[in-house]
Scaffold this motif. Structure first.
Motif, PDB file in Angstrom:
ATOM      1  N   ASP A 169     -31.015  25.326  16.753  1.00  0.00           N
ATOM      2  CA  ASP A 169     -31.530  24.697  17.951  1.00  0.00           C
ATOM      3  C   ASP A 169     -32.128  25.761  18.869  1.00  0.00           C
ATOM      4  O   ASP A 169     -32.023  26.968  18.637  1.00  0.00           O
ATOM      5  CB  ASP A 169     -30.449  23.886  18.647  1.00  0.00           C
ATOM      6  CG  ASP A 169     -29.276  24.736  19.144  1.00  0.00           C
ATOM      7  OD1 ASP A 169     -29.493  25.904  19.499  1.00  0.00           O
ATOM      8  OD2 ASP A 169     -28.143  24.219  19.184  1.00  0.00           O
ATOM      9  N   ARG A 170     -32.767  25.311  19.952  1.00  0.00           N
ATOM     10  CA  ARG A 170     -33.515  26.239  20.788  1.00  0.00           C
ATOM     11  C   ARG A 170     -32.615  27.262  21.473  1.00  0.00           C
ATOM     12  O   ARG A 170     -32.981  28.438  21.601  1.00  0.00           O
ATOM     13  CB  ARG A 170     -34.320  25.455  21.829  1.00  0.00           C
ATOM     14  CG  ARG A 170     -35.464  24.675  21.217  1.00  0.00           C
ATOM     15  CD  ARG A 170     -36.299  23.957  22.255  1.00  0.00           C
ATOM     16  NE  ARG A 170     -37.012  24.888  23.116  1.00  0.00           N
ATOM     17  CZ  ARG A 170     -37.867  24.504  24.063  1.00  0.00           C
ATOM     18  NH1 ARG A 170     -38.098  23.211  24.265  1.00  0.00           N
ATOM     19  NH2 ARG A 170     -38.493  25.393  24.812  1.00  0.00           N
TER      20      ARG A 170
ATOM     21  N   ALA B 131     -30.562  32.911  21.806  1.00  0.00           N
ATOM     22  CA  ALA B 131     -29.470  33.877  21.638  1.00  0.00           C
ATOM     23  C   ALA B 131     -29.793  34.864  20.519  1.00  0.00           C
ATOM     24  O   ALA B 131     -29.513  36.064  20.637  1.00  0.00           O
ATOM     25  CB  ALA B 131     -28.164  33.144  21.345  1.00  0.00           C
ATOM     26  N   LEU B 132     -30.395  34.376  19.436  1.00  0.00           N
ATOM     27  CA  LEU B 132     -30.793  35.243  18.331  1.00  0.00           C
ATOM     28  C   LEU B 132     -31.846  36.240  18.794  1.00  0.00           C
ATOM     29  O   LEU B 132     -31.760  37.442  18.484  1.00  0.00           O
ATOM     30  CB  LEU B 132     -31.323  34.404  17.176  1.00  0.00           C
ATOM     31  CG  LEU B 132     -31.977  35.171  16.013  1.00  0.00           C
ATOM     32  CD1 LEU B 132     -30.945  36.048  15.315  1.00  0.00           C
ATOM     33  CD2 LEU B 132     -32.629  34.197  15.031  1.00  0.00           C
TER      34      LEU B 132
ATOM     35  N   ARG C  93     -30.285  39.002  20.776  1.00  0.00           N
ATOM     36  CA  ARG C  93     -29.549  39.952  19.942  1.00  0.00           C
ATOM     37  C   ARG C  93     -30.494  40.857  19.155  1.00  0.00           C
ATOM     38  O   ARG C  93     -30.204  42.043  18.949  1.00  0.00           O
ATOM     39  CB  ARG C  93     -28.633  39.202  18.963  1.00  0.00           C
ATOM     40  CG  ARG C  93     -27.510  38.443  19.605  1.00  0.00           C
ATOM     41  CD  ARG C  93     -26.639  39.309  20.504  1.00  0.00           C
ATOM     42  NE  ARG C  93     -26.020  40.400  19.791  1.00  0.00           N
ATOM     43  CZ  ARG C  93     -25.910  41.632  20.268  1.00  0.00           C
ATOM     44  NH1 ARG C  93     -26.387  41.934  21.460  1.00  0.00           N
ATOM     45  NH2 ARG C  93     -25.330  42.573  19.560  1.00  0.00           N
ATOM     46  N   ILE C  94     -31.643  40.345  18.708  1.00  0.00           N
ATOM     47  CA  ILE C  94     -32.608  41.178  17.992  1.00  0.00           C
ATOM     48  C   ILE C  94     -33.118  42.292  18.905  1.00  0.00           C
ATOM     49  O   ILE C  94     -33.197  43.463  18.501  1.00  0.00           O
ATOM     50  CB  ILE C  94     -33.777  40.324  17.459  1.00  0.00           C
ATOM     51  CG1 ILE C  94     -33.295  39.400  16.340  1.00  0.00           C
ATOM     52  CG2 ILE C  94     -34.913  41.212  16.945  1.00  0.00           C
ATOM     53  CD1 ILE C  94     -34.316  38.375  15.892  1.00  0.00           C
ATOM     54  N   VAL C  95     -33.458  41.939  20.151  1.00  0.00           N
ATOM     55  CA  VAL C  95     -33.914  42.957  21.093  1.00  0.00           C
ATOM     56  C   VAL C  95     -32.797  43.952  21.397  1.00  0.00           C
ATOM     57  O   VAL C  95     -33.011  45.173  21.419  1.00  0.00           O
ATOM     58  CB  VAL C  95     -34.425  42.299  22.392  1.00  0.00           C
ATOM     59  CG1 VAL C  95     -34.789  43.373  23.422  1.00  0.00           C
ATOM     60  CG2 VAL C  95     -35.639  41.414  22.096  1.00  0.00           C
ATOM     61  N   ASP C  96     -31.582  43.451  21.629  1.00  0.00           N
ATOM     62  CA  ASP C  96     -30.450  44.324  21.925  1.00  0.00           C
ATOM     63  C   ASP C  96     -30.166  45.295  20.783  1.00  0.00           C
ATOM     64  O   ASP C  96     -29.918  46.484  21.002  1.00  0.00           O
ATOM     65  CB  ASP C  96     -29.193  43.491  22.189  1.00  0.00           C
ATOM     66  CG  ASP C  96     -29.218  42.799  23.539  1.00  0.00           C
ATOM     67  OD1 ASP C  96     -30.098  43.122  24.361  1.00  0.00           O
ATOM     68  OD2 ASP C  96     -28.364  41.925  23.770  1.00  0.00           O
TER      69      ASP C  96
ATOM     70  N   ALA D 151     -28.744  41.631  14.060  1.00  0.00           N
ATOM     71  CA  ALA D 151     -28.680  40.462  14.930  1.00  0.00           C
ATOM     72  C   ALA D 151     -28.315  39.211  14.146  1.00  0.00           C
ATOM     73  O   ALA D 151     -27.541  38.375  14.622  1.00  0.00           O
ATOM     74  CB  ALA D 151     -30.023  40.274  15.639  1.00  0.00           C
ATOM     75  N   ALA D 152     -28.872  39.066  12.946  1.00  0.00           N
ATOM     76  CA  ALA D 152     -28.540  37.911  12.118  1.00  0.00           C
ATOM     77  C   ALA D 152     -27.050  37.887  11.801  1.00  0.00           C
ATOM     78  O   ALA D 152     -26.398  36.831  11.873  1.00  0.00           O
ATOM     79  CB  ALA D 152     -29.364  37.934  10.834  1.00  0.00           C
ATOM     80  N   ALA D 153     -26.496  39.059  11.469  1.00  0.00           N
ATOM     81  CA  ALA D 153     -25.060  39.132  11.180  1.00  0.00           C
ATOM     82  C   ALA D 153     -24.241  38.770  12.416  1.00  0.00           C
ATOM     83  O   ALA D 153     -23.244  38.052  12.326  1.00  0.00           O
ATOM     84  CB  ALA D 153     -24.696  40.530  10.689  1.00  0.00           C
TER      85      ALA D 153
END
Length: 310
Positions: free
Chosen positions: A2-3, A8-9, A12-15, A22-24
């Motif tokens: 969902d959006r 949130a994903l 996490r990718i940027v972080d 981030a996927a994990a």
């Protein structure tokens, strides 16, 4: 996804600077994460991320979108808490090991009982971590802090003592003044920044005096540092609160009490570039409630759990 999960994903990718990490963190596969961000970029009509084989970083548009996403999710978490009176999710904190074992863990059951939807991940460390990149919400650190873009909330100061084992003092004598340190040895706590052993530190008449003694043993970890002292390798300087049992049972003996090390400031740090989430806020407030009454006083200039500031 969902959006909100995609937002949130993306955060996490940027972080993390990594799709895989981030996927994990978000509990999805790398292909799912890649497809979700591709669909997001297509929906927005903008490229959000620069991708390379080694790193991922936001575009100018992605950085602006990231800031909005962080604020949106924090506001949503605040709204959820306002409606339910509860905080939820995973809180990751990195703390000094002995502090966690002696002070935080005994008080943690009450904190978890008050926040049943919150999960706490306690990491143990002394180094200064990249909070955003490593996905850590806050850290508790001892010592004078280097300049950074993190917010530091003081928790108090720790009284330091100089100690040695009875066996060591039987061999080398018990110093009564700083001039008596000739012929003594220290256990060298090696700075992670310089690779050199940190000097001992004493105060006399308001003056701070650094003393570097010969060191036959160099260590890089606190537990080894203290165990080596118990085994008679030399003088060390440690926080008094963590070694009350050693001092009481005589396995370590305080020396030069009239020339104490300066006290060590204790702080909790968290990123300044994002809105503080409710779960981090309640945890930081709890840390202050639990730790601060134990360590009151004026902050000094020492750090690293018994080793001088690096």
């Amino acid at each position: 996804m969902d959006r909100l999960a995609i937002l949130a994903l993306f955060i996490r990718i940027v972080d993390r600077g990594s799709f895989s990490a981030a996927a994990a963190d978000c509990g999805v596969s790398r292909p799912v994460a890649t497809a979700a961000i591709k669909a997001l970029e297509q929906r927005l009509g903008a490229r959000l991320l620069h991708r390379s084989t080694r790193h991922v970083r936001p575009t100018e548009e992605g950085a602006a979108y990231y800031r909005r996403c962080v604020a949106i999710l924090a506001d949503l978490e605040d709204a959820d808490r306002g409606a339910s009176g509860a905080v939820a999710g995973l809180l990751r904190a990195d703390v000094i090991g002995r502090l966690a074992r002696m002070i935080l863990l005994p008080a943690l059951p009450d904190f978890l009982a008050r926040h049943p939807a919150l999960t706490v991940h306690l990491g143990e460390g002394e180094r200064f971590v990249d909070l955003v990149r490593e996905g850590v919400d806050c850290v508790v650190r001892a010592g004078t802090l280097p300049d950074s873009d993190m917010i530091a909330r003081p928790l108090g100061v720790m009284e330091e003592v100089t100690v040695a084992s009875p066996e060591y003092l039987a061999r080398h004598g018990t110093p009564a003044s700083l001039e008596d340190l000739g012929g003594h040895q220290m256990i060298g706590f090696v700075s992670s920044r310089t690779g050199l052993p940190l000097p001992l530190e004493f105060t006399r008449g308001g003056e701070v005096i650094e003393v570097s003694l010969p060191a036959r043993l160099l260590v890089g970890g606190v537990d080894t540092y203290v165990e080596a002292a118990r085994r008679g390798f030399g003088l060390v300087q440690v926080p008094r609160y963590g070694f009350a049992d050693d001092l009481a049972n005589g396995s370590l003996i305080e020396v030069l009490p009239d020339f104490p090390p300066t006290p060590t400031p204790l702080s909790v740090l968290y990123p300044s570039n994002r809105q503080l989430s409710p779960r981090v806020r309640v945890f930081v407030d709890w840390l202050a409630d639990v730790i601060s009454p134990r360590f009151q006083g004026n902050a000094g200039e020492r750090s690293s759990f018994g080793a001088k500031a690096e």
